[in-house]
Design an enzyme around this catalytic site. Structure first.
Site, PDB file in Angstrom:
ATOM      1  N   GLU A   1      50.677  29.886 -43.471  1.00 27.97           N
ATOM      2  CA  GLU A   1      49.760  30.791 -44.161  1.00 27.97           C
ATOM      3  C   GLU A   1      48.464  30.951 -43.382  1.00 27.97           C
ATOM      4  O   GLU A   1      47.914  32.055 -43.296  1.00 27.97           O
ATOM      5  CB  GLU A   1      49.463  30.273 -45.573  1.00 27.97           C
TER       6      GLU A   1
ATOM      7  N   CYS B   1      46.294  25.467 -47.675  1.00 32.60           N
ATOM      8  CA  CYS B   1      46.632  26.889 -47.693  1.00 32.60           C
ATOM      9  C   CYS B   1      46.303  27.509 -49.045  1.00 32.60           C
ATOM     10  O   CYS B   1      45.868  28.664 -49.110  1.00 32.60           O
ATOM     11  CB  CYS B   1      48.102  27.074 -47.322  1.00 32.60           C
TER      12      CYS B   1
END
Length: 149
Positions: free
Chosen positions: A54, A82
């Site tokens: 991510e 993330c």
């Protein structure tokens, strides 16, 4: 494209990570039906503990004034780092491939007003399961020995 097709694009990113010896987590960022960022976990490849899928995806999307109209697709439920980035940048929708192999922080996202959709995608589940069986020590390193935080 729909959620399944976008998840397939994220899964292709995860496969790049797996093929290059890393953790198979891929992500794409979509706005107005267009992919604006792609990435995959490159912690091993770049010797960078923060290079999760991510994070790589958001970095590759580049500087933007706002992210609240974007959806991030990630093959695995996001870790706390993330999750924090998703919240920090105001991404309002997250579509995850699976949370079988790692439960992630779905409730934290939801508690911050983020819509979360879990596709329970068999391809995502299978790839991550295969990786964990092959390289349990690398998986443990990636999640710092945690199930979720």
């Amino acid at each position: 494209m729909d959620d399944t097709q976008f998840m397939n694009a994220a899964l292709e990113e995860a496969k790049k990570g797996y093929a290059s010896g890393g953790v198979p987590v891929g992500a794409i960022l979509v706005e107005d039906g267009q992919i604006i960022g792609r990435g995959y976990n490159q912690r091993v490849q770049q010797m960078d503990p923060i290079a999760h899928g991510e994070m790589d995806c958001i970095r590759n999307a580049g500087r933007r004034a706002r992210y609240d109209a974007a959806t991030i697709y990630t093959t695995l439920a996001p870790c706390m780092m993330c999750t924090g980035a998703i919240i920090q940048f105001g991404i309002k929708r997250v579509v995850i491939g699976e949370n079988v192999n790692f439960p992630g922080n779905i409730e934290v996202l939801r508690n911050h007003g983020v819509e979360v959709l879990n596709l329970n995608d068999e391809g995502c589940i299978t790839l991550m399961s295969k990786f964990i069986a092959e390289k349990p020590e690398l998986w443990d390193e990636d999640i710092a020995g945690r199930e979720s935080v």
